[in-house]
Scaffold this motif. Structure first.
Motif, short mmCIF file in Angstrom:
data_model
loop_
_atom_site.label_atom_id
_atom_site.label_comp_id
_atom_site.label_asym_id
_atom_site.label_seq_id
_atom_site.Cartn_x
_atom_site.Cartn_y
_atom_site.Cartn_z
N TYR A 100 0.84 -1.21 0.00
CA TYR A 100 0.00 0.00 0.00
C TYR A 100 0.87 1.25 0.00
O TYR A 100 0.67 2.17 -0.82
N LEU A 119 -1.49 -1.21 -5.63
CA LEU A 119 -2.72 -0.92 -4.90
C LEU A 119 -3.81 -1.97 -5.15
O LEU A 119 -4.66 -2.20 -4.29
N VAL A 123 -5.81 -3.73 -2.11
CA VAL A 123 -7.26 -3.63 -1.95
C VAL A 123 -7.90 -4.99 -1.70
O VAL A 123 -9.04 -5.07 -1.24
N LEU A 132 -8.47 4.13 -0.42
CA LEU A 132 -7.70 3.23 -1.28
C LEU A 132 -8.37 3.08 -2.65
O LEU A 132 -7.71 3.09 -3.69
N SER A 245 -4.24 3.13 6.20
CA SER A 245 -3.97 4.56 6.21
C SER A 245 -4.46 5.18 7.51
O SER A 245 -5.22 4.57 8.27
#
Length: 434
Positions: A100, A119, A123, A132, A245
């Protein structure tokens, strides 16, 4: 651990160089893979990547994140080669978190294809992360068009204006280019929206997921007013997660929602769905708060959709430069000052073009001239373009397409001599004889 804690404190203060200094002072013998399944080496490389990303050095950040991934893979492989491992070491790999981080750094480094590949792996685990999904859509958009700075490079566009010069002297013919823009043309085919490739179709799917998964901006979920005795109420659905995040403040959630709407409007325009693009733009303009750059884009996208829907008068209303007062990246008002300051300190410098208000207003006025030209008001369009050109300052960049539009208008008005002089002025002199 003390070094890592001190590094994190300086990072949160925005003292990135001091944070790097503390991190690099950790003795090499301390960077080990401990019995609990945690690797100090992986933590070191990951933190170095985060720090360089925050300093606006995404390429260096990619290098450190890749090093962290290699170390994580090495230790994970060593564990798998063993006959048995302790239960508390299971799941110690940080592969998805590191992928990520690498994907975000690659996106900032202008490598959208590689970022997308990272990514799309992340995911799979963090499929409830709205931000994301938004980043995946940004990868697709950047693959479609990297930047719009080239559209303002008049010197470069001058070289591309004249395709060919035929004949000489009085019988000379000048062949102009049919399109100054290098945008990738959208090709209608049977591509599925669900195919995970960096396409605009997949971007629209990502943006829909991002919109559905936006965290709630309420303090707590609603509580049922009535409970039936003996009946267990249904469990609420799991709330969207932003892991890995960082969490968002209320203003951060609003900014994310605005970003999703403006990206959705752009993608819808590119895919030819002008009604949907107009809806997204209007929805954005109805938001209680928005940054200056989002307001500019919302007006431009709404106007473009209206022009393509042959609603010129409505489009011109959206293009009034008075609608855009600044090109700020933050939301207006005080909001959560602590969260905003922290976000600004720990985020890479934003890249945006046009970067001054005068250029943004010039873009809006140029589009008004385009709308008037389509409507046949050539004299008004020419007068407006002349005003924009004369009033521009030294730092103000205007769209290079202005020159071609002026030439087109002069030709339509029958002013061939003026058009020829403009071509001579804004093209290679040696290619056109006097």
């Amino acid at each position: 651990m003390l070094y890592f804690l001190a590094t994190n404190i300086e990072y949160l203060k925005g003292n990135f160089k001091e944070s790097v200094k503390i991190l690099t002072s950790i003795p090499n013998e301390c960077l080990v893979y401990n019995e609990c399944g945690e690797s100090s080496t992986v933590m070191f490389y990951n933190d170095m990547g985060v720090l360089h990303q925050a300093m606006g050095k995404p390429n260096l950040a990619c290098h450190y994140f890749q090093s962290a991934l290699k170390e994580d893979l090495k230790y994970t492989k060593n564990d798998s080669d063993k006959d048995s491992s302790e239960l508390f070491t299971v799941g110690g790999s940080k592969h998805h978190e590191l992928v990520y981080n690498l994907g975000i750094a690659l996106l900032h480094a202008g490598k959208p294809n590689q970022a997308f590949d990272c990514l799309i792996v992340a995911v799979r685990r963090y499929h409830r992360n709205s931000r994301l999904w938004m980043r995946l859509a940004e990868c697709c958009i950047m693959v479609h068009k990297q930047s719009n700075e080239s559209d303002f490079d008049i010197q470069q566009k001058q070289k591309e204006m004249v395709v060919e010069v035929l004949g000489s002297n009085e019988k000379q013919k000048i062949v102009l280019t049919t399109n100054l823009s290098k945008d990738k043309k959208y090709i209608t085919d049977s591509q599925s929206y669900a195919v995970p490739v960096p396409s605009l179709e997949f971007a629209l799917l990502c943006l829909r997921n991002a919109s559905l998964l936006i965290p709630s901006d309420t303090a707590s979920p609603p509580v049922p007013l009535f409970l039936i005795p003996g009946v267990t109420p249904p469990a609420p659905p799991p709330s969207p997660s932003l892991s890995p995040s960082s969490p968002l403040s209320l203003d951060g959630i609003q900014t994310l929602r605005n970003s999703i709407l403006v990206a959705s409007a752009y993608v819808a325009l590119c895919l030819g769905d002008y009604i949907l693009a107009l809806e997204y733009s209007k929805d954005l303009l109805d938001q209680p708060k928005m940054s200056g750059v989002h307001k500019l884009l919302a007006h431009l996208y709404a106007a473009e959709a209206l022009v393509l829907l042959d609603r010129i008068s409505e489009a011109i209303e959206y293009l009034n430069p008075e609608h855009v007062k600044d090109l700020s990246f933050h939301l207006p008002g005080d909001g959560d000052k602590a969260s905003q300051e922290s976000l600004i300190k720990t985020s890479p410098p934003p890249k945006w073009f046009p970067n001054i208000l005068a250029s943004a207003h010039a873009v809006m006025q140029y589009n008004i001239a385009v709308a008037k030209t389509i409507r046949g008001q050539l004299d008004q369009a020419a007068s407006l373009l002349k005003q924009v050109w004369q009033n521009r300052g030294s730092a103000c960049k205007v769209p290079a397409h202005m020159i071609m539009l002026v030439i087109y208008i002069e030709l339509q008005l029958g002013h061939t001599d003026i058009a020829r002089n403009l071509i001579r002025q804004y093209s290679f002199q040696h290619r056109i004889s006097g």
